[in-house]
Design a protein around this motif. Structure first.
Motif, mmCIF file in Angstrom:
data_model
loop_
_atom_site.group_PDB
_atom_site.id
_atom_site.type_symbol
_atom_site.label_atom_id
_atom_site.label_comp_id
_atom_site.label_asym_id
_atom_site.label_seq_id
_atom_site.Cartn_x
_atom_site.Cartn_y
_atom_site.Cartn_z
ATOM 1 N N SER A 106 0.719 -1.085 0.114
ATOM 2 C CA SER A 106 0.104 0.042 0.019
ATOM 3 C C SER A 106 0.947 1.177 0.112
ATOM 4 O O SER A 106 2.162 1.144 0.063
ATOM 5 N N ALA A 107 0.350 2.338 -0.253
ATOM 6 C CA ALA A 107 1.159 3.731 0.141
ATOM 7 C C ALA A 107 1.952 3.757 1.075
ATOM 8 O O ALA A 107 2.865 4.119 1.075
ATOM 9 N N THR A 108 1.279 3.699 2.055
ATOM 10 C CA THR A 108 2.130 3.384 3.324
ATOM 11 C C THR A 108 3.004 2.424 3.514
ATOM 12 O O THR A 108 4.088 2.576 4.157
ATOM 13 N N GLY A 109 2.579 1.071 3.201
ATOM 14 C CA GLY A 109 3.511 -0.016 3.355
ATOM 15 C C GLY A 109 4.761 0.078 2.762
ATOM 16 O O GLY A 109 5.628 -0.147 3.236
ATOM 17 N N THR A 110 4.774 0.669 1.410
ATOM 18 C CA THR A 110 6.096 0.596 0.667
ATOM 19 C C THR A 110 6.867 1.342 1.453
ATOM 20 O O THR A 110 8.415 1.212 1.609
ATOM 21 N N VAL A 111 6.615 2.341 2.330
ATOM 22 C CA VAL A 111 7.572 3.268 2.897
ATOM 23 C C VAL A 111 8.046 2.578 3.931
ATOM 24 O O VAL A 111 9.296 2.691 4.275
ATOM 25 N N VAL A 112 7.310 1.798 4.900
ATOM 26 C CA VAL A 112 7.863 0.749 5.828
ATOM 27 C C VAL A 112 8.774 -0.114 5.243
ATOM 28 O O VAL A 112 9.772 -0.144 5.810
ATOM 29 N N LEU A 113 8.298 -0.756 4.192
ATOM 30 C CA LEU A 113 9.253 -1.726 3.527
ATOM 31 C C LEU A 113 10.626 -1.112 3.154
ATOM 32 O O LEU A 113 11.542 -1.972 3.267
ATOM 33 N N MET B 14 7.357 8.197 0.536
ATOM 34 C CA MET B 14 6.171 8.847 0.824
ATOM 35 C C MET B 14 5.551 9.784 -0.091
ATOM 36 O O MET B 14 4.308 9.721 -0.232
ATOM 37 N N SER B 15 6.323 10.637 -0.926
ATOM 38 C CA SER B 15 5.702 11.296 -1.773
ATOM 39 C C SER B 15 4.977 10.614 -3.016
ATOM 40 O O SER B 15 4.031 10.922 -3.174
ATOM 41 N N LEU C 125 0.088 8.253 -4.758
ATOM 42 C CA LEU C 125 -1.150 6.933 -5.103
ATOM 43 C C LEU C 125 -2.199 7.216 -4.442
ATOM 44 O O LEU C 125 -3.230 6.699 -5.164
ATOM 45 N N LEU C 126 -2.138 7.733 -3.364
ATOM 46 C CA LEU C 126 -3.437 7.842 -2.390
ATOM 47 C C LEU C 126 -4.325 8.971 -3.172
ATOM 48 O O LEU C 126 -5.308 8.715 -3.208
ATOM 49 N N ARG C 127 -3.677 10.088 -3.766
ATOM 50 C CA ARG C 127 -4.615 11.162 -4.377
ATOM 51 C C ARG C 127 -4.908 10.840 -5.802
ATOM 52 O O ARG C 127 -6.137 11.111 -5.915
ATOM 53 N N ALA C 128 -3.812 10.458 -6.589
ATOM 54 C CA ALA C 128 -4.151 10.292 -7.953
ATOM 55 C C ALA C 128 -4.607 8.832 -8.229
ATOM 56 O O ALA C 128 -5.056 8.603 -9.251
ATOM 57 N N GLY C 129 -4.332 7.747 -7.413
ATOM 58 C CA GLY C 129 -4.714 6.566 -7.592
ATOM 59 C C GLY C 129 -3.788 5.770 -8.362
ATOM 60 O O GLY C 129 -3.990 4.655 -8.702
ATOM 61 N N THR C 130 -2.574 6.275 -8.998
ATOM 62 C CA THR C 130 -1.676 5.625 -9.751
ATOM 63 C C THR C 130 -0.297 6.068 -9.511
ATOM 64 O O THR C 130 -0.356 7.483 -9.053
ATOM 65 N N VAL C 131 0.844 5.345 -9.815
ATOM 66 C CA VAL C 131 2.135 5.850 -9.851
ATOM 67 C C VAL C 131 2.773 5.966 -11.098
ATOM 68 O O VAL C 131 4.116 5.541 -11.449
ATOM 69 N N LYS C 132 1.953 5.434 -12.157
ATOM 70 C CA LYS C 132 2.280 5.073 -13.360
ATOM 71 C C LYS C 132 2.810 6.347 -14.016
ATOM 72 O O LYS C 132 1.879 7.214 -14.256
ATOM 73 N N ILE D 234 -4.987 15.232 -14.411
ATOM 74 C CA ILE D 234 -5.457 14.710 -13.124
ATOM 75 C C ILE D 234 -5.400 16.074 -12.000
ATOM 76 O O ILE D 234 -4.341 16.825 -11.886
ATOM 77 N N ARG D 235 -6.695 16.225 -11.789
ATOM 78 C CA ARG D 235 -6.743 17.377 -10.676
ATOM 79 C C ARG D 235 -7.066 17.003 -9.150
ATOM 80 O O ARG D 235 -8.298 16.157 -8.968
ATOM 81 N N CYS D 236 -6.281 16.670 -8.174
ATOM 82 C CA CYS D 236 -6.642 16.047 -7.061
ATOM 83 C C CYS D 236 -6.245 16.987 -5.718
ATOM 84 O O CYS D 236 -5.604 18.098 -6.006
ATOM 85 N N LYS D 237 -6.610 16.546 -4.517
ATOM 86 C CA LYS D 237 -6.120 17.280 -3.360
ATOM 87 C C LYS D 237 -4.683 17.199 -3.114
ATOM 88 O O LYS D 237 -4.030 16.166 -3.317
ATOM 89 N N GLU D 238 -4.299 18.211 -2.509
ATOM 90 C CA GLU D 238 -3.042 17.980 -1.826
ATOM 91 C C GLU D 238 -2.941 16.901 -0.697
ATOM 92 O O GLU D 238 -4.079 16.341 -0.295
ATOM 93 N N ALA D 239 -1.852 16.178 -0.547
ATOM 94 C CA ALA D 239 -1.626 15.154 0.413
ATOM 95 C C ALA D 239 -2.307 15.398 1.547
ATOM 96 O O ALA D 239 -1.938 16.828 2.344
ATOM 97 N N PRO D 240 -2.598 14.613 2.547
ATOM 98 C CA PRO D 240 -3.118 15.076 4.076
ATOM 99 C C PRO D 240 -2.268 15.259 4.783
ATOM 100 O O PRO D 240 -1.002 15.253 4.589
#
Lengths: 493, 490, 83, 595
Positions: free
Chosen positions: D212-219, D308-309, D314-321, D404-410
């Protein structure tokens, strides 16, 4: 009570229990109470024997001469104590579980079930405490016979054909191979007494003759399920799950590997065998069984069948460990008997709980079941972790000792087998854990919760014991080391 | 009555009981006399056994003519062992016969049955106790003739044909035997077996003696149903009344084995039989073939009684196999198997007799689900069957142990493998019963009248218990057999 | 494109071009700085004029060209392993 | 009490307790536990040893020195930052697994013997695999299984190596090992797998981007750095590591250039950064080791920041491709900026963290005369900037506008990123603090005019190369694809071979079973023909036939006896079965004719 009387009690209590259970058949509550009482009494008797054995004594009970020069005799030695402790202790848990399972599934012929179960325990005690090969063989055969009604419990065509394979292979191997081996041992050694250092050492047998005799033993002890005499074990899965749990994960199969270890340690003698090179072929067979059975397990969708093949594989760990012929690996073999027992009984308990609560038998049906049965599947995960060898669940410790034994023998094949099989174990266990906890349950299924409380209590207990064993390993490890002839504080980093 | 008279008393009791039973002309007193006589013989045989164990062979000269002129009754450990078996089984079968024969025979002929039974017992005991070769022939004829009639009494009309065949072959056997004896008498001038043995040692390789050996071997082989001279046995056992089958299966062939042992080891001597002539190889070959073919034939039988009859042929093969080893272990195995198999097969035929009583016959179609209607009978058959297989904890195991031990000590691994492999055929044919009785649903032809009467069940279970008892306590059976083996090899 | 086109400075190509030219100027200045600053060599030959600039540029171009070749060899459809 | 506990167990305990806590308390606990552990580490300092009897062994559960403490500090810091970043993730298996994973990795670093190391090694493997699985997709499941298999395999090699080591050296103490023995070789391999040595590396690129978005950071923080630590402890100065490390720095960047999934690009660059550390360990000099440790320290932070970025994207745009992103700086300017701090750090811009750490490895390599290695490392440095420094931010936040127009990260993510960025810059600006905790005395000044100028030249010209290639259209466009890597050997070739083998075996078994079945049936049929109820051996013979046998046998006996040779018995033995068989078959065939 004297120690000899305790040995007699260990044999008599379950046998008497069987009789009483049969008499009390009409009153289920009394019947089940008697089973529990017998189990508790048996465990107490075995436990009472323990201090003397730990202190180095070898209490004996010689009943009478069966054949001139060969007595029906019993002796409590460390390996047997370990086995007896595991089997009798788990009988209590399994009885609680059985009550939940048999009532929950409204099984028929419950009196016969409980009576045969008690008889099976009596036979197991006989094997565990036997002082010579003939006594062990006697109870070994008895165990086959009294467990047969349990395997064919359901009495349908499937149970019948399973029972046929069960009896066919177990009787066939024991009469066809084990018995001649025992007789030959008698002919060569002039004694059948289990003796530290072995009795065949001075028989003057050639390497080839020793190897042939060893082969007779290894394949003759069909309960150890060395390939290709393993087929009875999956066939026995037609039995009700408590039978699979205690008998085909603990008592019967452990009787097999227990006998293997006994024969290697006390009949051939570890050093004598190592010196002769007659056992060189055995690790290869055991290793093959470990890997091949794991692959079969990997391909089995039926949960109990997967567990059965996992058992086949895990039993060969014990055989492999004993076959490496080093003190550490022999200790590993002894310890793995206990470790695998705890882990596998948990897994079978869980399989039975799933069947009782959800009526499911296939791995592919288990998506999301962990949320409905968190205790059951949590326990399953612990059992699986133990068998994979993930610390601190019990299995890791025997695996570690096994590695040490393999290393001290410089046995690269064993090391490779252990490494590969660990990965394979993970590959057939973890998808179940994943499916249970990380997948969504398919919609439209009737909701269900956990199985009846005795079932859940039993499996949580064994899972906890699996986790706790390494932290309270003093007694089993002490016994295991004692078998291998390692002084109690022999290993430290 | 003194100890010296015991050898004669053992035989005389049933011999005297026979005419008494005949004169009684009524069933009940005849039965009582027969039972009492058998019981008396059993007690006497036990007393003899105790005596010969401690004091050596007991000799009794009939009519006070000292041997070798008179007829000598001579009981040593081997013959005492066989006497105990024969009289013991006779005693157990007698009460069974009351219920069984009453149901199978016409009431007015029952007293005849008991008289014949006594004669048969007396004949077998006499064959065992006598030390005189011709006297042995006489007893052999007594036993044979009475058993032909006993078999012919069977309810099935085929019993008559079977008895007739048995009669023809039995007579051929007896004739061969008596020809052999005649030749020996010609050569030695004596009929006393011990005397004969002493005189034969110089002339054993002469042609008449060899011819005598051949005649006696074939003659006795016919009696003990050694392959390929076994063909009379299956039908005789199958169609005879249950009590007769049980008694003859347990004792008849065993006494013939005893005779063979006597002549091979006691009269001709091991040197000529086993060293100069290839007898042990021939016996080995015949035994092996007997075991395999008879076991396999048993496997396909449709009738449990007939199955057990073929099993008997195979089991006799084990006994002769032990003899062919001519070693201490081999002979121990042979003698102990003679005993154990007698008990086991007796138990099985008694139990099957119970089934036959309820169902008419013991075809497998009558056995479907039998465990539900006749649980004790079924369990008994399974336990005795385990003994037949040689499962540890049963008498049969002890026999197998010594047989395999003998093979291994002789370095014949293939033979050890053969013995255990053929035990597995026994597993298979016993399994057929287990499958039918315990696993099949209750069949339409299965008897529903419940268990056999206690008079039949109790004797049967005594033998079942004995076949378990002698699996655990071998102090009598194995030690007796070992002593007998030692004696034969002297 | 949405209505906010042109609101961002970077959306205009000429600005990007400005950035690009600016980067070249910075690069040239940095190389020229070699004349002023004495760079001591770590590996012996890297003290030479503009070594890092040249090495960096050449290395990266080579990297990209090599990667393009690599792509020909190893690129597969996205569901390659799922088939 | 807490001082008695291994620091890692604090995190493990917190992790196990997490699901039992009220939801609101979970995130604070997850953040507090690492701080507590950090404080404990500061408090006990170097030279602390904790031994306990467990499992029948005397285990050295804790052994602190400067090397282990350096890793301990950064592991606790990383765990803390992760907790902040994942503040909103309170459900499921990921939060507890993340804490257990961090805790076991931390505990492993302080393991004084191989058995303790093995235990934590395995546990961290399992916990991290759970994090991969928590990614939730079918791909995550597959990747997690492969990841688990590789990690457990590494664990088994570790166990085997340790056991061999015990047999060789009579001790399980975790000290310098070296490659000189079979045990050492297995340990090297075990560490190497976890360190993603070339050809053993694919589990990393395979699994990390599926979490997940957060999981990769931990890994990204623990597994590989644990193995760097283990290598530094056991194999410092092993020359083979220099070559392995150099290869590691170089080859992943080619893949990074053509990879479309930006988190996978970062995974390749993670692999490449590990190479620098491995080279430093291989050099084995004070400066090399210091460089490796310092770079690991810095690397955990900037790599976390980059992941993290991308996680926020990924969280906001739904993809990192790369193919689907672009122009996100308009929606997520803060994230973009923080990402660029991470990019600058990994690229070793002056004033950013890697500038003060990586250079130690390069200088040490040059000093030791490994000129070729040095050239490779410089090439890799330029390449890093190229793909991590430029490509990742460029394709995510700039390039052509994807619309893509999304919100800034939380906010909590921004806070975590900001904290991490602060540390990156802090290290870059005040390297002394980092140098102070390194295992060896530091005699290195990063900020010389020469070093700064050289680095700037390198970076600017590799940037120029990127721009030039891009403007000329030479630069390879992002494409939706899978790029074959070493994992092809097991994911495709191995799998196919295994399947083929299994099918072959199955066919062999089936054929064998069929053959034996037919043989058995034929045998049974023959036996039944002879022995069955109508068989010749089971039939009732005529009385004459029976008598005939008696005559035959008598004749045979007489014949034999009169033939003086005893050996004739064997002839009889041989002939008899044939005789019987022939007779039986003859009788049988006659019967058939009659029918």
């Amino acid at each position: 009570m004297t120690d000899s009387q305790l040995i007699a009690a260990a044999l008599a209590v379950p046998a008497t229990g069987a009789g009483l259970v049969a008499l009390a058949g009409r009153w289920p509550d009394a019947r089940e109470t008697l089973t529990l009482a017998a189990a508790a009494a048996l465990f107490a008797a075995v436990l009472a024997l323990l201090p003397a054995v730990l202190a180095g004594a070898r209490p004996e009970l010689i009943a009478w001469d069966l054949l001139p020069g060969i007595a029906i005799a019993f002796r409590a030695e460390p390996l047997g104590m370990l086995f007896a402790l595991v089997a009798s202790g788990l009988w209590i848990v399994n009885s609680i579980y059985s009550i939940g399972y048999m009532r929950g599934n409204k099984e028929r012929n419950q009196t016969r079930f409980y009576a045969c179960f008690a008889l099976a325990l009596a036979a197991t005690m006989g094997i565990a405490l036997a002082a010579n090969l003939l006594t062990m063989f006697l109870f070994y055969e008895a165990l086959t016979l009294v467990t047969w009604p349990l395997v064919t419990h359901h009495g349908d065509a499937e149970a019948r054909s399973g029972g046929r394979v069960y009896l066919g292979i177990l009787l066939g191997t024991s009469i066809g191979l084990l018995l001649p081996a025992v007789i030959a041992t008698w002919a060569f050694a002039g004694t059948l007494e289990f003796t530290p250092g072995g009795i065949l050492r001075d028989a003057g047998l050639s390497r080839g003759a020793l190897a042939a005799l060893l082969a007779l033993y290894m394949f003759g002890i069909g309960k150890a399920a060395l390939m290709p005499v393993h087929r009875w074990l999956p066939a026995a899965m037609v039995a009700p799950t408590p039978v699979s749990a205690l008998l085909h994960a603990v008592a019967v199969v452990k009787a097999g590997v227990f006998a293997v270890v006994k024969v290697i340690v006390y009949v051939f003698g570890v050093d004598a065998l190592a010196g002769s090179g007659a056992a060189d072929w055995l690790p290869a067979i055991a290793g093959f069984t470990i890997i091949a059975a794991s692959i079969v397990a990997l391909r089995s969708d039926n949960l109990k069948r997967r567990l059965a093949y996992s058992t086949v594989s895990q039993l060969s760990y014990v055989v492999l460990a004993a076959a490496l012929l080093t003190p550490l690996s022999v200790a590993a073999a002894a310890l793995h008997i206990a470790a695998h027992a705890l882990g596998k009984i948990t897994l079978f308990f869980a399989a039975g709980a799933i069947y009782t609560a959800a009526g499911k038998t296939q791995v592919s049906q288990l998506d999301g079941i962990g949320r409905r049965m968190p205790w059951t599947m949590g326990a399953f995960a612990v059992g699986a972790a133990s068998l994979i060898g993930i610390p601190p669940a019990a299995g890791f410790l025997s695996k570690w000792l096994l590695f040490q034994g393999a290393a001290s023998a410089g046995h690269w094949l064993a090391i490779a087998v252990l490494t590969v099989s660990t990965v394979l174990n993970a590959a057939y266990f973890l998808p179940i854990v994943h499916a249970a906890f990380l997948r969504e349950a398919p919609g439209g299924e009737p909701a269900h919760g956990e199985a009846p409380w005795p079932i859940v209590a039993a499996l949580v207990f064994t899972a906890a014991a699996t986790l706790a064993l390494p932290f309270a390993v003093g007694v089993p490890l002490g016994l295991a080391r004692s078998v291998a002839g390692i002084p109690p504080a022999g290993i430290s980093p | 009555m003194s100890a010296e008279q015991l050898p004669a008393l053992v035989v005389v009791a049933p011999l005297v009981a026979a005419p008494v039973a005949l004169l009684a002309r009524r069933a009940l007193p005849a039965w009582m006399v027969a039972t009492a006589a058998c019981g008396f013989s059993f007690v006497a045989a036990l007393a003899l056994a105790v005596q010969v164990t401690s004091g050596g062979a007991v000799s009794y000269a009939l009519g006070s003519w000292p041997p070798p002129w008179g007829i000598e009754y001579r009981v040593d450990v081997l013959s005492a062992f066989v006497l105990v078996l024969v009289s013991g089984v006779a005693t157990v079968v007698a009460p069974f016969a009351w219920a069984s024969a009453s149901a199978e025979l016409e009431r007015e002929r029952l007293y005849l049955f008991y008289a014949l039974y006594c004669l048969c017992v007396a004949g077998l005991l006499g064959m065992t106790a006598t030390g005189d070769a011709f006297n042995l022939f006489v007893f052999m004829e007594i036993a044979s003739l009475s058993s032909y009639v006993l078999i012919a009494l069977g309810r099935d009309r085929r019993a008559l044909l079977s008895a007739y065949q048995y009669l023809v072959l039995g007579t051929i056997g007896a004739t061969f035997y008596v020809i052999g004896i005649g030749l020996l008498y010609l050569m030695t001038g004596t009929l006393n077996m011990a005397d004969m043995a002493a005189r034969l040692s110089d002339i054993s390789s002469t042609r008449p003696v060899l011819a005598a050996l051949a005649f006696i071997t074939v003659g006795v082989s016919l009696k003990l149903a050694l392959f390929p001279l076994h063909l009379w046995l299956p039908n005789a056992y199958t169609y005879a009344p249950s009590a007769v089958t049980a008694f003859l299966a347990a004792t008849g062939t065993k006494v013939s084995v005893y005779v063979l042992l006597r002549f091979y080891f006691g009269v001709f001597g091991t040197r000529i039989v086993l060293e100069e002539l290839p007898m042990s190889q021939i016996l080995l070959a015949l035994s092996v073939v007997a075991i395999v073919t008879a076991s396999l034939v048993a496997l396909w039988q449709a009738d449990l009684k007939r199955l057990l009859a073929y099993s008997s042929i195979a089991q006799i093969g084990y006994i002769t196999l032990g003899i062919s080893m001519a070693s201490r272990e081999g002979l121990t195995a042979a003698v102990v198997h003679l005993f154990n198999h007698g008990i086991t097969k007796g138990a099985l035929f008694l139990l099957v007799g119970g089934v036959a009583l309820r169902a008419g016959h013991a075809g497998f179609d009558r056995l479907q689900g039998l465990a539900r209607t006749m649980p004790l009978t079924s369990l008994g058959i399974v336990i005795a069957g385990l003994s037949l297989i040689g499962t540890p904890g049963t008498a049969g195991f002890v026999s197998k142990w010594y047989l395999v031990l003998g093979a291994i000590e002789a370095g014949r691994w293939w033979l050890a493998a053969f013995i255990v492999a053929t035990s597995l055929i026994a597993v298979a044919y016993i399994w057929r019963f287990v499958e039918a009785a315990y696993l099949a649903p209750l069949g339409g032809a299965t008897p529903r009248a419940g268990e056999a009467p206690a008079a039949m069940l109790v004797p049967a279970w005594i033998l079942v218990a004995a076949s378990v008892w002698f699996g655990f306590d071998t102090s009598y059976s194995v030690q007796g057999a070992a002593r007998a083996a030692a004696l034969l090899l002297q | 494109m949405s209505q906010d086109e042109g609101r961002y400075w970077l959306d205009r190509p000429e600005n990007v071009a400005k950035l690009y030219r600016g980067l070249w100027i910075v690069g040239v200045l940095l190389v020229l700085a070699d004349l002023v600053v004495h760079r001591h060599a770590e590996a012996g030959f890297d003290g030479g004029f503009g070594f890092y600039g040249v090495y960096g540029f050449v290395a990266c171009v080579a990297l990209v060209l090599a990667a393009k070749l690599l792509r020909r060899a190893v690129m597969r459809p996205e569901d390659y392993y799922d088939r | 009490m807490i001082a008695e506990l291994p620091a890692g167990l604090i995190l493990v305990a917190a992790g196990l307790a997490l699901p039992l806590l009220p939801r609101a308390a979970r995130s604070p606990v997850a953040a507090a536990a690492p701080l507590l552990a950090f404080a404990q580490l500061l408090w006990i300092g170097p030279g602390y040893v904790l031994e306990k009897d467990a499992f029948g062994f005397t285990l050295q559960l804790v052994r602190t020195d400067r090397l282990s403490l350096a890793f301990g500090y950064i592991f606790t810091i990383a765990a803390f930052l992760n907790a902040i970043y994942a503040w909103r993730v309170r459900e499921g298996i990921e939060p507890p697994a993340a804490l257990v994973y961090a805790g076991t990795a931390l505990a492993a670093v302080f393991a004084g013997d191989f058995l303790t190391l093995f235990i934590y090694w395995e546990l961290s493997a399992v916990a991290s695999a759970l994090i991969v699985w928590a990614g939730g997709s079918a791909r995550a499941y597959g990747a997690g299984m492969r990841y688990m298999a590789v990690q457990l395999g590494s664990g088994m090699l570790l166990a085997a190596g340790a056991a061999l080591r015990y047999a060789e050296a009579g001790s399980l103490a975790f000290e310098h090992v070296g490659l000189g023995s079979p045990g050492g070789a297995l340990l090297f391999l075990a560490f190497g797998i976890k360190c993603a040595f070339p050809l053993l590396h694919n589990w990393l690129q395979d699994a990390y981007p599926e979490a997940s978005a957060t999981g990769t950071v931990v890994l990204s923080a623990f597994t590989t750095k644990l193995s760097i630590y283990a290598l530094a402890r056991g194999f410092a100065g092993t020359e083979m590591l220099i070559w392995i490390g150099a290869a590691m720095t170089a080859f992943p960047i080619f893949y990074a250039v053509i990879e479309n999934d930006l988190r996978r690009v970062l995974a390749y660059s993670l692999n490449n950064q590990l190479g620098f550390m491995v080279v430093g360990i291989g050099l084995g000099t004070d400066m090399g080791l210091n460089g490796a440790v310092a770079h690991a320290f810095a690397h955990i932070l900037y790599k976390a920041l980059l992941f993290m970025s991308m996680g926020a994207v990924l969280l906001r745009a739904g993809t990192v491709k790369g193919t689907e992103l672009g122009g996100l700086y308009k929606s997520m300017p803060l994230t973009a900026g923080l990402c660029m701090v991470g990019a600058a750090s990994i690229s070793a811009f002056p004033l950013f963290s890697a500038f003060v750490s990586k250079s130690m490895v390069l200088v040490s390599a040059a000093e030791q005369g490994y000129t070729f290695i040095w050239l490779v490392l410089v090439f890799a440095s330029a390449g890093v900037f190229h793909h991590s420094g430029i490509k990742v931010p460029f394709f995510a936040f700039f390039a052509h506008d994807s619309g893509i127009r999304c919100k800034e990260a939380p906010a909590h993510m921004l806070v975590a990123m900001a904290l991490t960025a602060l540390l990156c810059v802090g290290i870059g600006v005040f390297p002394g603090a980092l140098y102070a905790i390194l295992p060896m005395p530091v005699d290195y000044v990063p900020y010389t005019a020469s070093h700064v100028l050289a680095q700037l030249q390198l970076l600017v010209f590799s940037g120029l190369a990127f721009s030039w290639l891009k403007r000329r259209g030479i630069y390879p466009p992002e494409m939706r694809s899978v790029n074959l890597d070493a994992d092809w050997f097991y994911r495709r070739l191995g799998l196919r071979m295994a399947r083929a083998l299994a099918a072959l075996l199955q066919r062999l078994f089936d054929a064998g079973r069929e053959a034996s079945r037919q043989l058995g049936e034929a045998g049974a049929a023959l036996l039944e023909r002879l022995h069955g109820s109508e068989g010749v051996l089971a039939r009732t013979w005529s009385t004459g036939g029976m008598a005939l046998w008696a005559a035959i046998l008598l004749a045979a006996y007489l014949l034999l006896y009169y033939a003086d040779k005893v050996d004739r018995g064997f002839i009889f033995l041989l002939i008899l079965p044939f005789l019987i068989g022939a007779l039986g078959l003859w009788a049988d065939s006659r019967r058939r004719d009659d029918d």
